[in-house]
Scaffold this active site. Structure first.
Site, PDB file in Angstrom:
ATOM      1  N   GLU A   1      -7.191  13.979  21.801  1.00 20.92           N
ATOM      2  CA  GLU A   1      -6.733  13.740  20.429  1.00 20.92           C
ATOM      3  C   GLU A   1      -6.798  12.272  20.047  1.00 20.92           C
ATOM      4  OE1 GLU A   1      -5.274  15.816  22.478  1.00 20.92           O
ATOM      5  OE2 GLU A   1      -5.062  17.727  21.431  1.00 20.92           O
TER       6      GLU A   1
ATOM      7  N   HIS B   1       4.044  24.710  19.479  1.00 22.09           N
ATOM      8  CA  HIS B   1       3.038  24.966  18.446  1.00 22.09           C
ATOM      9  C   HIS B   1       3.650  25.222  17.072  1.00 22.09           C
ATOM     10  CE1 HIS B   1       0.398  25.768  21.889  1.00 22.09           C
ATOM     11  NE2 HIS B   1      -0.629  25.786  21.066  1.00 22.09           N
TER      12      HIS B   1
END
Lengths: 329, 336
Positions: free
Chosen positions: B68, B137
């Protein structure tokens, strides 16, 4: 016997002047820091000048450069004016970043100098992105990225080398291994201390270079840039070097022996290079004196410029957080 | 998008609307490319970019390693280098791995450089709960980014905004973060055939009312609208404002409404402490205190990591009934 210096007299003088310029500029900065003209953190590059000066010889104006918070030398060698850097150190409007960046964040659009990042390894992905932009737009530029060996402990170092190699991006990774991440010795933080081997494991060309020898640096950088411009993907150079001064102006240097510092000072890149040139008869004492005088003049002018500079109006505080509409395309 | 109707609308979903926006941007501007984890061959974790890899190829729909920090940093560098990247981060929880690049580079470089460099970068990410994806999540962390000067933060709730915010974000010279609520991707509806760019500056009144202002954004919009409908049957006419832009906040629209209704409830899927709701309430208190007839209130998520089990997850989230109850408290009703 080391081989003769394989450059012209003019180029040798240029390299020497480049290094002396950084050395004397930073000595002046340390003095101005004590005089409280410069504040914040001040990280000196003294001892490592051969790397910035050598590497910049291989770069062109359309290439990009990203560096760390120890970047005065890179900025000077890249072509930012000494006075705009000095004014930035003073926090003046005339500084290269209007006094908003300071010592650790020198930027310059004209020379494609993208900082000045004070997050270790945080600037490396920028070079990967600049390289991706070059590749996607069909430009054969080199994107040079300087960082210290401390960056090898950060994920962004590994992620960046992996991605640049995977996508064959034109990035020149330049690791300045001065053996200490602030005060932590390399062998106290890394299981594998050979940084260029770590990099090599990602499958790109990687070399270790004597960072105290400006000619060796220049030659290695030229080799690397040729390969990158030739479309061979990224290249990694690790320079062994040493920081002669403390990490910053607040560092009592408890973590290293005086004898070690002394031993490295024997390898001073400026002294070694100038002595070699003198022995070879490529330059004379008068040349060195002239360089010193030129540099001194430039520093005097830079300090006068910074002293005479203005403070940006506090009403302008909120500018440059977002683009001013109409200013950009 | 088929089933075209005579009214000039087509049936679509939130997901398809975003995909159409990406596709349009790619066709319009060769500098635009999409980059992220599994955006290419896989078609996107939430299938937003499905089909685009086949259409545009691997150079412009770029699958990245699970890195990321570097792919967001690469987006920043590519933007500096003249491109118009769209970077997809799978979820806001994962964005914590690239928060350094967003906060320390994307948001600061213009300022640190004294205005020499700007970063025209768009980062899209999924946020929010409701899919039983548990505590890594499901969180609504957009407030962390709304805290940061130097970036813009938007949250499309409607099909029109899903379709239209991207084009405007790509025109913006500065970094824009788009938060897509994961629970909305399947949301169907009709959209104008010629739907296109929309502004990303203003809050919008989604339902008119004069008794109380309900302020929300993203996935909570529909629960809030449902609550407003139920309240109307009980004689309370709620105005519903969709913030759309979380940074900057459109204070003018909020304050004008609250000054009229003299009551406000903020609905925010983030946790109460340090929430966006807290910021909205503070601003109303600062600027419209003497116009208020009741204490300001908010409905936020319970302060727990979002659990997996459906009933527990739902218990943690703002619900239509909680919103109704909270609004009634503003009218002195102690909930039966």
């Amino acid at each position: 016997m080391t081989p003769m210096t394989p450059v012209s007299q003019a180029h040798a003088l240029e390299l020497l002047q480049g290094m002396v310029r950084i050395r004397r500029f930073e000595e002046k900065c340390a003095e101005l820091y004590s005089a409280m003209k410069i504040r914040g953190f001040l990280h000196l590059y003294i001892g490592e000048e051969a790397i910035a000066v050598g590497v910049m010889q291989a770069l062109r104006s359309e290439d990009s450069v990203a560096a760390t918070y120890r970047e005065h030398g890179h900025a000077l060698a890249r072509g930012l004016s000494m006075r705009s850097i000095m004014a930035e150190m003073y926090g003046k409007l005339e500084g290269c970043c209007r006094g908003r960046g300071g010592s650790m964040h020198l930027f310059d659009a004209a020379t494609r100098f993208f900082g000045g990042s004070a997050i270790v390894a945080g600037g490396i992905p920028l070079s990967v992105g600049l390289a991706l932009a070059d590749k996607l737009q069909g430009r054969a530029n080199v994107n040079a990225c300087f960082f210290g060996e401390g960056a090898a402990a950060e994920g962004e170092f590994h992620e960046s080398i992996n991605l640049a190699t995977l996508w064959k991006l034109p990035v020149l990774f330049l690791c300045e291994n001065n053996r200490y991440a602030m005060g932590t010795a390399l062998e106290r933080s890394e299981s594998e201390t050979d940084i260029h081997l770590k990099a090599q494991s990602y499958g790109l060309k990687s070399e270790a270079v004597d960072g105290m020898d400006v000619i060796a640096v220049e030659q290695a950088a030229q080799r690397a840039c040729d390969a990158i411009r030739n479309g061979e993907g990224p290249y990694f150079l690790e320079f062994t070097t040493y920081r002669f001064r403390p990490h910053s102006m607040f560092d009592p240097e408890l973590y290293r022996e005086k004898a070690e510092v002394h031993a490295w000072k024997e390898k001073d890149p400026i002294t070694l290079f100038s002595q070699k040139l003198l022995v070879e008869g490529l330059i004379r004492d008068a040349d060195i004196a002239r360089i010193e005088a030129n540099v001194q003049d430039e520093i005097t002018v830079a300090v006068e410029y910074a002293e005479a500079g203005q403070w940006e109006a506090a009403e302008d505080l909120k500018r440059y957080v977002y683009s001013e509409r109409g200013h950009h395309e | 998008m088929s089933n075209q109707r005579e009214s000039g609308t087509v049936e679509t979903t939130y997901r398809e609307a975003i995909r159409a926006a990406i596709r349009e941007a790619m066709l319009k501007d060769p500098r635009v490319f999409l980059m992220g984890e599994d955006v290419g061959r896989y078609g996107g974790c939430y299938a937003v970019s499905k089909g685009l890899y086949d259409e545009f190829g691997p150079e412009r729909i770029r699958d990245t390693p699970l890195s990321e920090s570097v792919f967001v940093g690469t987006g920043i560098g590519a933007a500096l280098g003249g491109m118009r990247p769209i970077v997809e981060v799978m979820s806001v929880n994962f964005s914590l791995l690239c928060m350094d690049q967003i906060v320390n580079n994307a948001a600061t470089i213009q300022h640190m450089s004294g205005g020499q460099f700007n970063i025209p970068l768009v980062i899209r990410m999924a946020t929010g709960a409701g899919l039983q994806l548990a505590a890594q999540h499901s969180h609504s962390l957009e407030v962390l980014y709304a805290h940061i000067p130097g970036i813009r933060v938007v949250a499309p709730a409607t099909l029109e905004d899903a379709r239209g915010m991207l084009a405007t974000a790509l025109e913006d010279p500065d970094p824009v973060l788009i938060f897509e609520h994961a629970g909305l991707y399947n949301r169907p509806g009709q959209i104008a055939v010629d739907a296109g760019a929309v502004d990303i500056d203003r809050a919008v009144i989604r339902r008119k009312g004069e008794d109380v202002t309900l302020i929300t954004y993203g996935g909570s919009l529909y629960k809030t609208l449902d609550a407003a409908a139920a309240l109307a049957e009980q004689g309370i006419h709620a105005e519903v404002i969709d913030l759309r832009s979380l940074r900057p906040l459109d204070e003018a629209t909020l304050l004008a409404s609250v000054r009229r209704t003299q009551r406000a409830v903020v609905v925010d899927e983030g946790w109460r402490s340090g929430s966006l709701a807290a910021e909205v309430i503070a601003r109303i208190s600062e600027q419209a205190f003497y116009d208020l007839d009741a204490p300001l209130a908010r409905v936020c998520s319970e302060e727990v990591p979002i659990p997996y089990a459906k009933h527990m997850e739902q218990a943690a989230l703002p619900q239509t009934q909680t919103i109704i109850n909270t609004v009634k408290m503003c009218f002195g009703d102690r909930n039966d």
